[in-house]
Design a protein around this motif. Structure first.
Motif, mmCIF file in Angstrom:
data_model
loop_
_atom_site.group_PDB
_atom_site.id
_atom_site.type_symbol
_atom_site.label_atom_id
_atom_site.label_comp_id
_atom_site.label_asym_id
_atom_site.label_seq_id
_atom_site.Cartn_x
_atom_site.Cartn_y
_atom_site.Cartn_z
ATOM 1 N N GLY A 1 0.808 -1.214 0.000
ATOM 2 C CA GLY A 1 0.000 0.000 0.000
ATOM 3 C C GLY A 1 0.841 1.262 0.000
ATOM 4 N N LEU A 2 1.934 1.259 0.766
ATOM 5 C CA LEU A 2 2.797 2.441 0.833
ATOM 6 C C LEU A 2 3.564 2.643 -0.476
ATOM 7 C CD1 LEU A 2 4.172 2.054 4.467
ATOM 8 C CD2 LEU A 2 2.487 3.723 3.646
ATOM 9 N N ILE A 3 3.988 1.552 -1.113
ATOM 10 C CA ILE A 3 4.668 1.677 -2.410
ATOM 11 C C ILE A 3 3.728 2.318 -3.428
ATOM 12 C CG2 ILE A 3 5.533 0.345 -4.372
ATOM 13 C CD1 ILE A 3 6.814 -1.572 -2.392
ATOM 14 N N SER B 1 7.234 6.814 1.150
ATOM 15 C CA SER B 1 6.836 6.526 2.527
ATOM 16 C C SER B 1 6.985 5.051 2.887
ATOM 17 C CB SER B 1 5.383 6.956 2.748
ATOM 18 O OG SER B 1 4.516 6.301 1.846
ATOM 19 N N GLU B 2 7.315 4.212 1.900
ATOM 20 C CA GLU B 2 7.465 2.786 2.184
ATOM 21 C C GLU B 2 8.812 2.447 2.811
ATOM 22 O OE1 GLU B 2 9.522 3.315 -1.719
ATOM 23 O OE2 GLU B 2 7.652 4.054 -0.828
ATOM 24 N N ALA B 3 9.711 3.405 2.926
ATOM 25 C CA ALA B 3 11.074 3.103 3.367
ATOM 26 C C ALA B 3 11.102 2.430 4.732
ATOM 27 C CB ALA B 3 11.915 4.384 3.381
ATOM 28 N N GLY B 4 10.314 2.936 5.674
ATOM 29 C CA GLY B 4 10.316 2.349 7.005
ATOM 30 C C GLY B 4 9.806 0.926 7.008
ATOM 31 N N ALA B 5 8.686 0.677 6.299
ATOM 32 C CA ALA B 5 8.126 -0.674 6.238
ATOM 33 C C ALA B 5 9.078 -1.624 5.522
ATOM 34 C CB ALA B 5 6.770 -0.646 5.535
ATOM 35 N N GLY C 1 15.999 7.850 -10.163
ATOM 36 C CA GLY C 1 15.083 8.520 -9.256
ATOM 37 C C GLY C 1 13.634 8.093 -9.370
ATOM 38 N N GLN C 2 13.360 7.020 -10.118
ATOM 39 C CA GLN C 2 11.988 6.558 -10.265
ATOM 40 C C GLN C 2 11.526 5.890 -8.959
ATOM 41 O OE1 GLN C 2 11.113 4.377 -13.861
ATOM 42 N NE2 GLN C 2 12.783 5.367 -14.965
ATOM 43 N N PRO C 3 10.240 6.029 -8.605
ATOM 44 C CA PRO C 3 9.741 5.424 -7.365
ATOM 45 C C PRO C 3 9.704 3.907 -7.455
ATOM 46 C CG PRO C 3 7.929 6.296 -8.664
ATOM 47 C CD PRO C 3 9.191 6.751 -9.350
ATOM 48 N N ALA C 4 9.658 3.275 -6.297
ATOM 49 C CA ALA C 4 9.649 1.802 -6.272
ATOM 50 C C ALA C 4 8.486 1.226 -7.045
ATOM 51 C CB ALA C 4 9.619 1.314 -4.823
ATOM 52 N N ALA C 5 7.366 1.951 -7.094
ATOM 53 C CA ALA C 5 6.199 1.456 -7.833
ATOM 54 C C ALA C 5 6.502 1.252 -9.302
ATOM 55 C CB ALA C 5 5.027 2.424 -7.670
ATOM 56 N N ALA C 6 7.524 1.935 -9.826
ATOM 57 C CA ALA C 6 7.852 1.859 -11.243
ATOM 58 C C ALA C 6 8.680 0.635 -11.591
ATOM 59 C CB ALA C 6 8.596 3.117 -11.673
ATOM 60 N N TRP C 7 9.341 0.012 -10.601
ATOM 61 C CA TRP C 7 10.264 -1.073 -10.937
ATOM 62 C C TRP C 7 10.263 -2.245 -9.957
ATOM 63 C CZ3 TRP C 7 13.411 -1.502 -6.791
ATOM 64 C CH2 TRP C 7 13.641 -0.355 -6.013
ATOM 65 N N ALA C 8 9.839 -2.051 -8.704
ATOM 66 C CA ALA C 8 9.992 -3.111 -7.695
ATOM 67 C C ALA C 8 9.036 -4.269 -7.896
ATOM 68 C CB ALA C 8 9.818 -2.520 -6.303
ATOM 69 N N GLY C 9 7.919 -4.045 -8.594
ATOM 70 C CA GLY C 9 6.954 -5.122 -8.780
ATOM 71 C C GLY C 9 7.368 -6.149 -9.798
#
Length: 963
Positions: free
Chosen positions: A604-606, A612-616, A894-902
């Motif tokens: 959800g945070l990603i 904001s997902e860094a802590g989780a 600099g792309q957010p995790a949503a762009a590549w982590a999935g």
């Protein structure tokens, strides 16, 4: 708390805890009929003795236990005067069955033979069904089977749809009672459902819904079980049927208990106990000894350890055993014995072992695999409290052997997986307790690791592994040319029906009719599938796995169980095994109940795309990976994860050691593998020569259906007729073509009407190294086999829906499958097996790796990532290396995790589908076939489905697919 916690996973239905199943208006007690009511039944019969209705009056009026003796007396008197009226004998059997099932055998047998002499099909079917049920309860399975066959013959010869429903129910009940082929039992019941609803009688509906709910629950189809019991509850209410009410209330309580076992909650036991007491009250009110025995056992299991509750539980179990013995119910007696054994384990070891041994002996006497699996498990639970740990572990391993026997009785992979998921907690418990034994020196540490690893492999992706091994075996003798032709005909009919369902202008009534026709065709196709000869399956050992890993690889095997079960008994906990060529270590993890919400929170945070997902991500890294990664040998650069439970949904790439530090992909290549045995299987495959073809299908043209440019690549089955064209997908196809043009893999691009199902099936796929499909796809979570890649038909006999039953026959080899979709984590997650979806079919078609995403990717971001992925792949990098390179560039950009982590790799991460000029002759992975399903094709990550958005240009707010 004593060492109990066993649920009859096949005997007592597993249910999800859902409120509102029992309508408020459902009666809890029925008023006793007037004394004159039975006299009126007798008068009515004397006036009209020729039919069944007046005889059934006695059964209706004798539901209250106090009236049954009078009813039996009056029936015997009438039989003396009317010996040629077998309906009287049948109803007498019904009344005896309520109180003394053993006495009912003679009545039912006499009735059945009398109906046969009179050539009364309805009567013989009714009597035969009940006689078979009594014989089954008494353990006389061979004699019971002859009556199943006889009832089927009579019902079919009659041409009566309602009798055929009853015969189908009986055939399914026989399979279910013995724990055999629950998948076939389910299909038989669904066929009966189509005949019984909406026009069948209330009695037929009740008889159908009970086993349908039971089989559905035992296969893990809880939504369907809930629906069936909800309908049954409504029938019980409307017909004032206290017997059916007792059945529903017991099932409701047992379902709540199953839910509590999977997700224990503090303070949950009192509510479960309340439900069990309500079930007991309903069973007593109905005068049903069978349900009273079951409910007594359930209440006893949930009672605590205070002196008062111990005394109450002891009394309930004594009563349970008496009822089971007097009524001739061995199954209930076995259950009561093992429940008492588990309660006694902590206070009287000798008595507990006597009861456990008695339950096991009784199960063996009846030679029922379902009883044996249950009794062996109970015996092992007692052993954990009464024996030294090494001995208890041996007994638990023997219990799993009994589960394996039960599993092998299922005739198809889907029912094997569904049934097996209900026993996953037992594998988690044994593996965890074995690792604990290694910690405490009850076992040598290496032996504990080897045995726990072996248990884990017995649980993981079993049906997929066995399907791949069996694919090398010859088909069975029953797969004759005639059978093959019959299946081909059914497949043609399926395509024709689905073509009709894709029509835009279709009335609701016609759609309903066609869906019913489709369901029947699917059942017939399933029955006609070739059955491979059982090949010997050898799981990879721990030593074998260690030797098979590369020097830079580590395999992280997760076992995500619970620390304690609902009764507070140790349940094995959660662990990760870190396996490398230099050895293996085990580390404790947070239990499943804690990890599930943590994984969901990270996703959800990603999605917020604000960092904001860094802590989780840091917290999960610390809980799941930190201890293992700290102690890995130097030089490890690739992590292979074997996920479990909620970790199937985890974006491992986003995890990080520090909130302000780099993500995991900055340090490692990542991949998921279903099991170590599958990884070993893939890496033992023969090397193929380099070269071959890249077949690219983009923007399939479905003719009249493509009337508008689609903004999304997706939809559900009923909406596929409205899917539009995907002109941007053509650019994606050209990207693949351009990237591979100067490699040893020759690209061939098909677009529009040429990008068809027929073209794909007609291609020489054994020569193809890369297959890229940019198209719509649909995922049906409730019916995974209706999921499909949506292509152009290409031929009159095709519907353009490439579905699992067709994908498995494509004849791929060592394939890299990269799939994309807009629906994250689609499919049914089965404990141990993983998520069932289209990717499963591609693996069965001999794919070697799958690349896909957990969530929708924005169009510009996906294009950016895929272009770089192809660039690295074309340079000779392996599938996980190329993805890591592309993902790292995205993070550095600099792309957010949503762009590549999935995006992730599943399968053999070492696969090199396009060898470099320098390495193509020597690199083993470079000779493998690659299958690329990109763009809008359906993709599954960890056996899941996902959608990519249609390309709209460089705008960052455009996503791929219908999110």
């Amino acid at each position: 708390m004593s060492g109990r916690g066993w649920r009859q996973r096949l005997v007592c239905l597993g249910w999800l805890f859902l409120g509102g199943l029992i309508p408020h208006g459902l009666a809890v007690a029925a008023e006793a009929p007037e004394v004159s009511a039975l006299a009126r039944c007798e008068e009515g019969f004397v006036a009209h003795p020729e039919g069944s209705e007046t005889a059934m009056c006695f059964f209706r009026e004798a539901q209250a236990p106090a009236r049954r003796e009078e009813a039996r007396r009056r029936l015997r008197g009438l039989l003396a005067s009317y010996p040629d009226r077998p309906w009287l004998m049948l109803v007498l059997g019904h009344l005896e069955m309520l109180s003394e099932p053993r006495l009912a055998e003679a009545s039912y047998r006499s009735a059945a033979l009398a109906f046969r002499r009179l050539e009364d099909a309805e009567g013989e079917v009714m009597a035969g069904i009940n006689l078979r049920n009594v014989l089954g309860v008494l353990g006389r399975t061979e004699e019971a089977h002859t009556w199943v066959q006889r009832v089927g013959e009579v019902a079919r010869a009659s041409g009566n749809a309602q009798l055929q429903v009853r015969a189908l129910i009986l055939e399914a009940a026989e399979l279910s009672d013995l724990g055999q082929d629950l998948g076939r039992a389910y299909r038989l019941l669904k066929r009966a459902e189509a005949l019984a609803f909406p026009g069948g009688s209330d009695g037929v509906k009740k008889q159908l819904l009970t086993p349908l709910a039971s089989v559905s629950a035992n296969l893990g189809r809880f939504d369907e079980a809930l629906d069936a019991y909800a309908r049954l509850a409504e029938l019980a209410r409307s017909t004032h049927d206290v017997g059916t009410e007792a059945r529903v209330r017991f099932a409701f309580a047992n379902l709540a208990l199953r839910r509590g076992e999977e997700r224990p909650e503090l303070g949950g036991r009192p509510e479960l106990l309340r439900l069990a007491r309500e079930a007991l009250a309903a069973a007593k009110n109905a005068g049903s000894k069978a349900f009273e025995a079951q409910s007594l056992r359930l209440v006893a299991e949930l009672l605590g350890d205070s002196p008062e509750e111990r005394s109450e539980a002891e009394g309930h179990l004594e009563r349970c055993l008496d009822l089971a013995r007097d009524a001739g119910l061995p199954e209930r007696r076995i259950a009561c014995l093992w429940t008492r054994a588990e309660r006694l384990a902590g206070v009287d070891a000798a008595a507990a072992e006597r009861d456990a041994d008695a339950a096991l002996a009784l199960a063996a006497e009846h030679d029922n695999p379902r009883y044996l699996a249950s009794a062996w498990r109970a015996r092992s639970m007692v052993a954990f409290r009464t024996k030294p740990l090494p001995e208890a572990l041996r007994q638990a391993e023997r219990a799993l052997d009994a589960v394996e026997v039960l599993r092998q009785l299922q005739k198809d992979a889907s029912s094997q997986a569904e049934l097996f998921s209900g026993w996953a907690n037992d594998y988690h418990r044994l593996a965890g307790r074995t690792l604990e034994a290694g910690e405490t020196s009850a076992l040598p540490s290496r032996e504990a690791l080897e045995r726990a690893f072996a248990v884990s492999e017995r649980l993981r992706a079993r049906t997929l592994f066995e399907a791949l091994v069996a694919s090398r075996a010859l088909v069975s003798a029953e797969d004759t040319p005639e059978r093959q032709e019959s299946r081909a005909g059914v497949l043609r009919d399926l395509s024709a029906t689905q073509r009709r369902l894709l029509e835009k202008e279709l009335s609701a009534s016609e759609r309903t009719r066609l869906l019913g026709e489709l369901q029947e065709l699917e059942r017939r196709e399933h029955e006609l599938r070739p059955t491979p000869r059982h090949a010997e399956v050898r799981f990879a050992s721990l030593a074998q796995t260690e030797r098979g890993l590369g020097p830079g690889e580590a395999l992280l095997v997760f076992l995500v169980g619970a620390v304690q079960d609902l009764q507070g008994v140790p349940a094995g906990g959660a662990w990760v095994l870190a396996v490398t060529r230099e050895g293996t270590r085990a580390y404790r993890l947070p239990e499943r109940a804690r990890l599930r919400p943590a994984v969901a929170l990270l996703s959800g945070l990603i999605e917020r795309r604000d960092g904001s997902e860094a802590g989780a991500a840091t917290a999960l890294y610390a809980q799941l990976l930190a201890p293992a990664l700290r102690e890995l040998p130097p030089g490890v650069s690739r992590l292979l994860f074997v996920p479990d439970g909620p970790l199937h949904d985890l974006a491992f790439a986003a995890l990080r050691e520090r909130a302000d530090g780099p993500p995991l992909i900055a340090r490692y290549e990542l991949a998921l593998v279903p099991s170590a045995s599958l990884l070993h299987h893939w890496r033992q495959r023969a090397v193929r020569p380099p070269g071959g073809e890249a077949l690219v299908l983009a923007d399939p043209d479905r003719g009249a259906a493509a009337t508008a440019v689609a903004s999304a690549r997706g939809g559900v089955f009923g909406e596929m007729a409205n899917l539009g064209s995907l002109p941007e997908a053509r650019r994606e196809g050209h990207t693949v073509e351009d990237s591979l043009e100067d490699t040893v893999v020759r690209p061939r691009l098909l677009v529009g009407a040429a990008a068809s199902e027929q073209a794909l099936k007609a291609s020489r796929l054994e020569d193809v190294r890369i297959l890229h499909v940019a198209a719509h796809a649909v995922v049906d979570v409730d019916a995974p086999e209706r999921s499909a890649l949506v292509l152009a038909p290409g031929a009159e006999q095709e519907d353009g829906l490439l579905q699992p039953r067709e994908i498995t026959g494509l004849g791929l080899g060592d394939a890299l499958v990269v799939l994309s979709s807009c629906q994250g984590a689609s499919g049914t997650l089965l404990a141990g097996e993983g998520v069932l979806s289209l990717a499963r079919a591609f693996f069965e078609a001999r794919a070697r790796a799958v690349v896909a995403s957990l969530w929708p990717l924005r169009d510009a971001e996906a294009a950016w990532l895929l272009e770089r992925y192809y660039r690295h792949l074309a340079s000779g990098q392996g599938v996980s290396q190329a993805l890591r390179s592309a993902q790292r560039e995205a993070w550095e950009d600099g792309q957010p995790a949503a762009a590549w982590a999935g995006l992730g790799v599943m399968g053999d991460a070492a696969l090199v589908p396009v060898p470099s000029n320098e390495a193509k002759a020597a690199r083993p992975g470079g000779t493998a076939l690659g299958l690329m399903l990109g763009g809008g094709a359906l993709g599954l990550y960890a056996l899941t489905g996902w959608w990519r958005r249609a390309r709209k240009g460089p705008r960052a707010d455009t996503t791929r697919g219908a999110g």
